[in-house]
Design a protein around this motif. Structure first.
Motif, PDB file in Angstrom:
ATOM      1  N   VAL A 265     -27.831  16.646  -6.754  1.00 25.87           N
ATOM      2  CA  VAL A 265     -27.691  17.580  -7.675  1.00 25.87           C
ATOM      3  C   VAL A 265     -29.330  17.730  -7.391  1.00 25.87           C
ATOM      4  CG1 VAL A 265     -28.674  18.881  -9.684  1.00 25.87           C
ATOM      5  CG2 VAL A 265     -26.920  17.202  -9.567  1.00 25.87           C
ATOM      6  N   PHE A 266     -29.520  18.627  -6.176  1.00 27.40           N
ATOM      7  CA  PHE A 266     -30.622  19.463  -5.104  1.00 27.40           C
ATOM      8  C   PHE A 266     -31.932  19.819  -6.799  1.00 27.40           C
ATOM      9  CE2 PHE A 266     -27.455  19.629  -2.024  1.00 27.40           C
ATOM     10  CZ  PHE A 266     -28.387  18.820  -1.400  1.00 27.40           C
ATOM     11  N   ARG A 267     -32.816  19.896  -7.116  1.00 26.92           N
ATOM     12  CA  ARG A 267     -34.117  19.674  -7.482  1.00 26.92           C
ATOM     13  C   ARG A 267     -34.469  21.117  -8.100  1.00 26.92           C
ATOM     14  NH1 ARG A 267     -35.333  16.176 -11.396  1.00 26.92           N
ATOM     15  NH2 ARG A 267     -35.139  14.165 -11.255  1.00 26.92           N
ATOM     16  N   THR A 268     -34.620  22.315  -8.271  1.00 21.60           N
ATOM     17  CA  THR A 268     -35.253  23.257  -7.989  1.00 21.60           C
ATOM     18  C   THR A 268     -36.609  23.653  -8.872  1.00 21.60           C
ATOM     19  OG1 THR A 268     -32.443  24.147  -8.198  1.00 21.60           O
ATOM     20  CG2 THR A 268     -34.932  25.717  -7.439  1.00 21.60           C
ATOM     21  N   VAL A 269     -37.446  24.298  -8.106  1.00 18.22           N
ATOM     22  CA  VAL A 269     -38.957  24.425  -9.100  1.00 18.22           C
ATOM     23  C   VAL A 269     -39.137  25.831  -9.321  1.00 18.22           C
ATOM     24  CG1 VAL A 269     -41.555  23.789  -8.963  1.00 18.22           C
ATOM     25  CG2 VAL A 269     -40.049  21.930  -8.200  1.00 18.22           C
ATOM     26  N   VAL A 270     -39.485  26.756 -10.595  1.00 20.18           N
ATOM     27  CA  VAL A 270     -40.084  28.019 -10.487  1.00 20.18           C
ATOM     28  C   VAL A 270     -41.362  28.075 -10.261  1.00 20.18           C
ATOM     29  CG1 VAL A 270     -38.115  28.593 -10.990  1.00 20.18           C
ATOM     30  CG2 VAL A 270     -39.439  28.442 -12.634  1.00 20.18           C
ATOM     31  N   PRO A 271     -42.424  28.674  -9.529  1.00 22.08           N
ATOM     32  CA  PRO A 271     -43.647  28.994  -9.247  1.00 22.08           C
ATOM     33  C   PRO A 271     -43.755  29.517 -10.731  1.00 22.08           C
ATOM     34  CG  PRO A 271     -42.654  30.893  -8.114  1.00 22.08           C
ATOM     35  CD  PRO A 271     -41.710  29.473  -8.405  1.00 22.08           C
ATOM     36  N   SER A 272     -43.216  30.272 -11.214  1.00 24.63           N
ATOM     37  CA  SER A 272     -43.295  30.634 -12.694  1.00 24.63           C
ATOM     38  C   SER A 272     -42.180  32.299 -12.939  1.00 24.63           C
ATOM     39  CB  SER A 272     -44.966  31.976 -12.604  1.00 24.63           C
ATOM     40  OG  SER A 272     -44.636  33.366 -11.673  1.00 24.63           O
ATOM     41  N   TRP A 273     -42.289  32.298 -14.337  1.00 28.29           N
ATOM     42  CA  TRP A 273     -41.008  33.076 -14.612  1.00 28.29           C
ATOM     43  C   TRP A 273     -41.018  33.980 -15.927  1.00 28.29           C
ATOM     44  CZ3 TRP A 273     -35.173  33.807 -12.906  1.00 28.29           C
ATOM     45  CH2 TRP A 273     -34.935  34.416 -12.987  1.00 28.29           C
ATOM     46  N   LEU A 315     -33.194  17.704  -0.093  1.00 31.21           N
ATOM     47  CA  LEU A 315     -33.845  19.019  -0.731  1.00 31.21           C
ATOM     48  C   LEU A 315     -34.356  20.015  -1.593  1.00 31.21           C
ATOM     49  CD1 LEU A 315     -31.600  19.127   2.006  1.00 31.21           C
ATOM     50  CD2 LEU A 315     -30.544  21.241   1.589  1.00 31.21           C
ATOM     51  N   VAL A 316     -35.704  20.693  -1.911  1.00 28.14           N
ATOM     52  CA  VAL A 316     -36.009  20.715  -2.967  1.00 28.14           C
ATOM     53  C   VAL A 316     -35.844  22.253  -2.734  1.00 28.14           C
ATOM     54  CG1 VAL A 316     -38.065  21.228  -5.033  1.00 28.14           C
ATOM     55  CG2 VAL A 316     -37.182  19.362  -3.355  1.00 28.14           C
ATOM     56  N   PHE A 317     -35.499  23.656  -3.696  1.00 24.57           N
ATOM     57  CA  PHE A 317     -35.271  24.457  -4.193  1.00 24.57           C
ATOM     58  C   PHE A 317     -36.506  24.551  -4.372  1.00 24.57           C
ATOM     59  CE2 PHE A 317     -31.221  23.345  -2.388  1.00 24.57           C
ATOM     60  CZ  PHE A 317     -30.173  24.528  -1.403  1.00 24.57           C
TER      61      PHE A 317
END
Length: 413
Positions: A265-273, A315-317
């Protein structure tokens, strides 16, 4: 430690140009900017609207706009874009920038596709939807889709894992025979010189199981698939609110706590939401989506990815490069400037020491006092009266000139 063994991939939305469909459904000339600029604060201290800085209200039909984005992304550590691809039984939407990118060798940025396979609908209330364009999964669509995607998969810029083109599906659980479709895609790729495919399921709407659907991996997609308590009771809303306001720190720690050492599983980060520009009172809003908090999440996601994945699969999304109406964008805005980009670059270069999170409520959460309300009304009506007086004065040129002279003498006194 520099992150040369990782790749940062940012999701990219192409809905920044008018299309006949959007004009018919939402009003002439509609683009993502239309929704973005309509947003208003829902509570005291709420950051809305999100407005662009350096790149302005761009049009993705222009190559100069896309090239500016690519140059900015590459300067700040982004290794590729993952474009949302809208395909409905042979009918494409929002595709013009993508096909022009494919034809433009100066658009020098690695990329992959995420098939956004949801139906498009207009929501009137909590129970009623008008379907604008349905995803139907007709017989033969499995072959037609991979044929349509093949020119992208063949492109030398296309992102690969262990030599295999990476193709994502946003909502695979909706496909009536997902495993069968994926087999068709793999056979087509082998038979047409594309080799093996790396197929990845985006983990949305409760889906967490990529294996049983036939995929090689999964991709997190915050804020989907999380259970984090909201802080609604601590806020003063300006109108009835049925959504969720969450602390960024709680959301980040929720995802970081997951262990993927035995899962691909590739991790994903959000700058904000903050999707209140689209959904209003039903929104999900992350408080304190700041460059500093984003840097901490990205830094720690990199550490976990390095421990969980072999180098070729590190990969980091990032969700996202330019989801302006969902309040998640690396592109510079008028509040944080280049803050999110600089944070990305520090992590990319191994120069980040950010590990902690700030979790504060907005500074002004108490309801306004009677005096503040009266002052606000007075300011509003005063501005209206002054504006009306100016309009009337513009229709009286002689009087306007006399007033101007009078004001001029006052300035000289």
């Amino acid at each position: 430690m520099a992150t040369d063994d990782l790749r940062f991939i940012a999701f990219f939305l192409t809905q920044f140009h008018p299309t006949p469909e959007n004009s018919a459904w939402w009003g002439e000339g509609f683009t993502e900017w239309t929704s973005t600029t309509r947003a208003r604060p829902l509570f005291e201290g709420h950051y809305q609207p999100h407005l662009p800085a350096d790149l302005g209200f761009y049009d993705l039909r222009l190559r100069t706009s896309r090239r500016q984005q690519i140059a900015m992304a590459r300067r700040h550590g982004i290794d590729g874009f993952c474009y949302h691809y809208y395909w409905f039984s042979g009918r494409r939407l929002l595709h013009e920038p993508l096909f022009d990118m494919l034809a433009d060798s100066a658009s020098d940025m690695p990329f992959c596709l995420n098939w956004a396979n949801e139906s498009w609908s207009r929501r009137w209330n909590a129970a009623e939807h008008e379907v604008l364009l349905e995803q139907r999964y007709l017989p033969g669509d499995d072959v037609r889709f991979i044929e349509d995607a093949a020119p992208f998969l063949r492109d030398p810029r296309y992102l690969r894992i262990d030599g295999a083109p990476l193709l994502l599906v946003y909502r695979p659980q909706q496909m009536p025979d997902c495993a069968g479709w994926l087999c068709t895609w793999r056979d087509y790729a082998r038979d047409h010189g594309l080799g093996e495919l790396h197929l990845s399921a985006v983990m949305t709407h409760g889906n967490q199981d990529y294996r049983s659907l036939g995929f090689d991996s999964g991709v997190e997609f915050p804020p989907h698939n999380m259970q984090v308590p909201n802080v609604n009771r601590s806020l003063s809303f300006r109108a009835p609110f049925t959504g969720n306001v969450l602390q960024y720190a709680d959301v980040a720690q929720h995802y970081l706590a997951r262990d993927y050492r035995t899962d691909t599983v590739f991790r994903t980060v959000v700058p904000s939401w903050d999707n209140s520009a689209r959904t209003g009172a039903r929104a999900t809003v992350l408080l304190n989506g700041t460059p500093a908090n984003y840097e901490s999440w990205l830094h720690r996601a990199v550490e976990r990815t390095r421990a969980e994945r072999e180098p070729e699969q590190r990969l980091v999304f990032i969700n996202a490069w330019n989801e302006w109406a969902e309040g998640c964008h690396l592109e510079p805005d008028q509040r944080h400037g280049h803050g999110f980009l600089h944070a990305t670059d520090r992590v990319r270069r191994g120069r980040s020491e950010a590990l902690g999170f700030g979790a504060n409520l907005p500074a002004e959460t108490a309801p306004p006092t009677l005096g503040q309300d009266l002052a606000s009304v007075l300011r509003t009506h005063s501005a209206y009266r002054v504006g009306a007086l100016r309009m009337w004065l513009n229709r009286q040129p002689r009087l306007k000139a006399a007033v101007a002279r009078l004001i001029g003498r006052g300035d000289q006194a």
